[in-house]
Design a protein around this motif. Structure first.
Motif, PDB file in Angstrom:
ATOM      1  N   ALA A  37      61.019  27.864  24.029  1.00  0.00           N
ATOM      2  CA  ALA A  37      59.430  26.372  24.128  1.00  0.00           C
ATOM      3  C   ALA A  37      58.823  26.888  25.214  1.00  0.00           C
ATOM      4  CB  ALA A  37      59.908  25.596  23.692  1.00  0.00           C
ATOM      5  N   PHE A  38      58.322  27.577  26.186  1.00  0.00           N
ATOM      6  CA  PHE A  38      58.067  27.076  27.696  1.00  0.00           C
ATOM      7  C   PHE A  38      57.456  29.207  27.587  1.00  0.00           C
ATOM      8  CE2 PHE A  38      62.193  28.678  29.242  1.00  0.00           C
ATOM      9  CZ  PHE A  38      61.646  30.317  29.741  1.00  0.00           C
ATOM     10  N   GLU A  39      55.989  28.664  28.517  1.00  0.00           N
ATOM     11  CA  GLU A  39      54.917  30.436  28.532  1.00  0.00           C
ATOM     12  C   GLU A  39      56.366  30.408  30.204  1.00  0.00           C
ATOM     13  OE1 GLU A  39      51.004  29.553  28.263  1.00  0.00           O
ATOM     14  OE2 GLU A  39      50.933  29.549  26.083  1.00  0.00           O
ATOM     15  N   GLN A  40      56.029  32.418  30.098  1.00  0.00           N
ATOM     16  CA  GLN A  40      55.796  32.492  31.367  1.00  0.00           C
ATOM     17  C   GLN A  40      54.853  32.605  32.177  1.00  0.00           C
ATOM     18  OE1 GLN A  40      57.054  36.702  30.569  1.00  0.00           O
ATOM     19  NE2 GLN A  40      59.212  35.980  29.869  1.00  0.00           N
ATOM     20  N   SER A  41      55.514  33.117  33.297  1.00  0.00           N
ATOM     21  CA  SER A  41      54.550  32.287  34.779  1.00  0.00           C
ATOM     22  C   SER A  41      53.680  33.654  34.884  1.00  0.00           C
ATOM     23  CB  SER A  41      54.993  32.080  35.585  1.00  0.00           C
ATOM     24  OG  SER A  41      54.418  31.662  37.312  1.00  0.00           O
ATOM     25  N   TYR A  42      52.974  33.884  33.789  1.00  0.00           N
ATOM     26  CA  TYR A  42      51.476  35.162  34.415  1.00  0.00           C
ATOM     27  C   TYR A  42      50.641  33.885  34.349  1.00  0.00           C
ATOM     28  CZ  TYR A  42      55.041  38.089  32.081  1.00  0.00           C
ATOM     29  OH  TYR A  42      56.356  39.172  32.474  1.00  0.00           O
ATOM     30  N   ILE A  43      49.570  34.847  35.207  1.00  0.00           N
ATOM     31  CA  ILE A  43      48.296  33.975  35.932  1.00  0.00           C
ATOM     32  C   ILE A  43      47.639  33.669  34.258  1.00  0.00           C
ATOM     33  CG2 ILE A  43      47.330  35.985  35.866  1.00  0.00           C
ATOM     34  CD1 ILE A  43      46.564  33.513  38.361  1.00  0.00           C
ATOM     35  N   GLU A  44      47.517  34.396  33.708  1.00  0.00           N
ATOM     36  CA  GLU A  44      46.547  34.437  32.719  1.00  0.00           C
ATOM     37  C   GLU A  44      47.480  33.071  32.150  1.00  0.00           C
ATOM     38  OE1 GLU A  44      49.466  37.762  30.327  1.00  0.00           O
ATOM     39  OE2 GLU A  44      48.289  37.529  32.238  1.00  0.00           O
ATOM     40  N   ASN A  45      48.376  32.774  31.789  1.00  0.00           N
ATOM     41  CA  ASN A  45      49.202  31.583  31.576  1.00  0.00           C
ATOM     42  C   ASN A  45      48.525  30.409  31.606  1.00  0.00           C
ATOM     43  OD1 ASN A  45      49.919  32.673  29.255  1.00  0.00           O
ATOM     44  ND2 ASN A  45      51.810  33.277  30.051  1.00  0.00           N
ATOM     45  N   ASP A  60      43.225  40.659  30.375  1.00  0.00           N
ATOM     46  CA  ASP A  60      42.806  40.902  31.175  1.00  0.00           C
ATOM     47  C   ASP A  60      41.706  40.425  31.924  1.00  0.00           C
ATOM     48  OD1 ASP A  60      41.528  41.827  28.930  1.00  0.00           O
ATOM     49  OD2 ASP A  60      41.867  43.676  28.702  1.00  0.00           O
ATOM     50  N   HIS A  61      41.531  39.533  31.998  1.00  0.00           N
ATOM     51  CA  HIS A  61      40.122  38.863  32.168  1.00  0.00           C
ATOM     52  C   HIS A  61      39.467  37.198  31.640  1.00  0.00           C
ATOM     53  CE1 HIS A  61      39.953  37.989  27.669  1.00  0.00           C
ATOM     54  NE2 HIS A  61      38.967  37.725  27.253  1.00  0.00           N
ATOM     55  N   ILE A  62      38.875  36.896  32.065  1.00  0.00           N
ATOM     56  CA  ILE A  62      38.543  35.161  32.274  1.00  0.00           C
ATOM     57  C   ILE A  62      37.285  35.361  32.286  1.00  0.00           C
ATOM     58  CG2 ILE A  62      40.197  34.850  33.646  1.00  0.00           C
ATOM     59  CD1 ILE A  62      38.737  34.204  36.001  1.00  0.00           C
ATOM     60  N   ILE A  63      36.624  34.048  31.779  1.00  0.00           N
ATOM     61  CA  ILE A  63      35.612  34.248  31.198  1.00  0.00           C
ATOM     62  C   ILE A  63      35.228  32.634  32.269  1.00  0.00           C
ATOM     63  CG2 ILE A  63      33.599  32.893  29.432  1.00  0.00           C
ATOM     64  CD1 ILE A  63      35.155  35.023  27.559  1.00  0.00           C
ATOM     65  N   ILE A  64      34.298  32.407  32.873  1.00  0.00           N
ATOM     66  CA  ILE A  64      33.429  31.439  33.398  1.00  0.00           C
ATOM     67  C   ILE A  64      32.271  31.256  33.483  1.00  0.00           C
ATOM     68  CG2 ILE A  64      34.912  32.090  34.935  1.00  0.00           C
ATOM     69  CD1 ILE A  64      33.018  32.622  37.512  1.00  0.00           C
ATOM     70  N   SER A  65      31.246  30.303  33.087  1.00  0.00           N
ATOM     71  CA  SER A  65      30.324  29.711  33.204  1.00  0.00           C
ATOM     72  C   SER A  65      29.937  28.952  34.489  1.00  0.00           C
ATOM     73  CB  SER A  65      30.026  28.754  31.932  1.00  0.00           C
ATOM     74  OG  SER A  65      30.626  27.775  31.910  1.00  0.00           O
ATOM     75  N   ASP A  66      29.109  28.964  34.470  1.00  0.00           N
ATOM     76  CA  ASP A  66      27.782  28.566  35.687  1.00  0.00           C
ATOM     77  C   ASP A  66      27.424  26.909  34.848  1.00  0.00           C
ATOM     78  OD1 ASP A  66      25.934  26.820  36.737  1.00  0.00           O
ATOM     79  OD2 ASP A  66      24.715  29.125  37.853  1.00  0.00           O
ATOM     80  N   PRO A  67      28.290  25.549  35.243  1.00  0.00           N
ATOM     81  CA  PRO A  67      27.379  24.530  34.889  1.00  0.00           C
ATOM     82  C   PRO A  67      25.695  24.010  34.633  1.00  0.00           C
ATOM     83  CG  PRO A  67      29.065  24.614  36.822  1.00  0.00           C
ATOM     84  CD  PRO A  67      28.519  25.481  36.346  1.00  0.00           C
ATOM     85  N   ALA A  68      25.267  24.389  36.076  1.00  0.00           N
ATOM     86  CA  ALA A  68      24.035  24.340  36.338  1.00  0.00           C
ATOM     87  C   ALA A  68      22.710  24.799  34.784  1.00  0.00           C
ATOM     88  CB  ALA A  68      23.151  24.523  37.493  1.00  0.00           C
ATOM     89  N   THR A  69      23.785  26.518  34.683  1.00  0.00           N
ATOM     90  CA  THR A  69      22.355  26.815  33.910  1.00  0.00           C
ATOM     91  C   THR A  69      23.046  27.742  32.208  1.00  0.00           C
ATOM     92  OG1 THR A  69      23.207  28.633  34.610  1.00  0.00           O
ATOM     93  CG2 THR A  69      21.614  28.651  35.956  1.00  0.00           C
ATOM     94  N   GLY A  70      24.747  27.633  32.445  1.00  0.00           N
ATOM     95  CA  GLY A  70      25.103  27.717  30.930  1.00  0.00           C
ATOM     96  C   GLY A  70      25.936  29.095  31.042  1.00  0.00           C
ATOM     97  N   GLN A  71      25.314  30.213  31.745  1.00  0.00           N
ATOM     98  CA  GLN A  71      25.350  31.797  31.568  1.00  0.00           C
ATOM     99  C   GLN A  71      26.620  31.153  31.823  1.00  0.00           C
ATOM    100  OE1 GLN A  71      23.508  33.425  35.338  1.00  0.00           O
ATOM    101  NE2 GLN A  71      24.032  35.324  33.941  1.00  0.00           N
ATOM    102  N   ARG A  72      27.395  32.684  30.942  1.00  0.00           N
ATOM    103  CA  ARG A  72      28.637  33.073  30.778  1.00  0.00           C
ATOM    104  C   ARG A  72      29.218  34.471  31.794  1.00  0.00           C
ATOM    105  NH1 ARG A  72      27.584  29.598  27.678  1.00  0.00           N
ATOM    106  NH2 ARG A  72      29.433  27.292  26.901  1.00  0.00           N
ATOM    107  N   THR A  73      30.136  34.811  32.299  1.00  0.00           N
ATOM    108  CA  THR A  73      29.717  35.815  32.916  1.00  0.00           C
ATOM    109  C   THR A  73      31.995  36.789  33.356  1.00  0.00           C
ATOM    110  OG1 THR A  73      28.792  34.606  34.627  1.00  0.00           O
ATOM    111  CG2 THR A  73      30.612  37.242  35.200  1.00  0.00           C
ATOM    112  N   VAL A  74      31.540  37.484  32.307  1.00  0.00           N
ATOM    113  CA  VAL A  74      33.273  37.848  31.997  1.00  0.00           C
ATOM    114  C   VAL A  74      33.248  38.118  33.100  1.00  0.00           C
ATOM    115  CG1 VAL A  74      34.659  39.185  30.602  1.00  0.00           C
ATOM    116  CG2 VAL A  74      32.752  38.181  29.105  1.00  0.00           C
TER     117      VAL A  74
END
Length: 151
Positions: A59-67, A104-118
């Motif tokens: 009932a738990f996820e393993q400790s991988y960076i994506e988790n 294999d990826h993360i998506i972040i966004s700039d709070p000021a512009t809303g631009q998203r980066t993969v």
């Protein structure tokens, strides 16, 4: 050795009433009895006789960076990446809201512009956050309370 031409064979699963394909002894020519093999959940152990041993999924996820990232979606972080063999820029720093995290990826966004980066995790070095992170240690259900003195 005499080479015989290749002849594909089609097997009928569960149909043993017809005499077509039988070897004279009532069994299909392939030696297959016609019953379906048991459904096996990926990773389930089996006994030597072929029966599946039921197990309960943890009932738990393993400790991988994506988790860890998935547990902290919506938090602002600084992400450090290194791009080897790049003449223009070898290392880059990205700051933004963590919106999604895959293997294999993360998506972040700039709070000021809303631009998203993969960003691809293959180039990921480390990340920093200015607030406490949710972290679920493997084998522990839920987030255990942590009593720490931050000085």
């Amino acid at each position: 050795m005499i080479g015989q031409p290749y002849r594909p064979v089609t097997y009928m699963i569960g149909s043993t009433s017809s005499s077509t394909g039988m070897n004279g002894g009532g069994m299909p020519a392939s030696g297959y009895m016609g019953s379906m093999p048991p459904q096996v959940t990926s990773g389930s152990p089996m006994t030597p006789t072929g029966s599946v041993m039921p197990t309960t999924a943890p009932a738990f996820e393993q400790s991988y960076i994506e988790n860890i990232f998935r547990l902290n979606l919506g938090k602002i972080g600084t992400f450090y990446f290194t791009y080897e063999n790049n003449k223009d820029w070898n290392a880059k720093v990205y700051k933004g809201v963590l919106e999604a995290a895959g293997r294999d990826h993360i998506i972040i966004s700039d709070p000021a512009t809303g631009q998203r980066t993969v960003l691809l995790m293959i180039y990921f070095d480390y990340a920093t956050f200015d607030e406490p992170l949710a972290y679920q240690y493997p084998g522990v259900i839920g987030n255990p309370p942590v009593a720490r003195n931050f000085r």
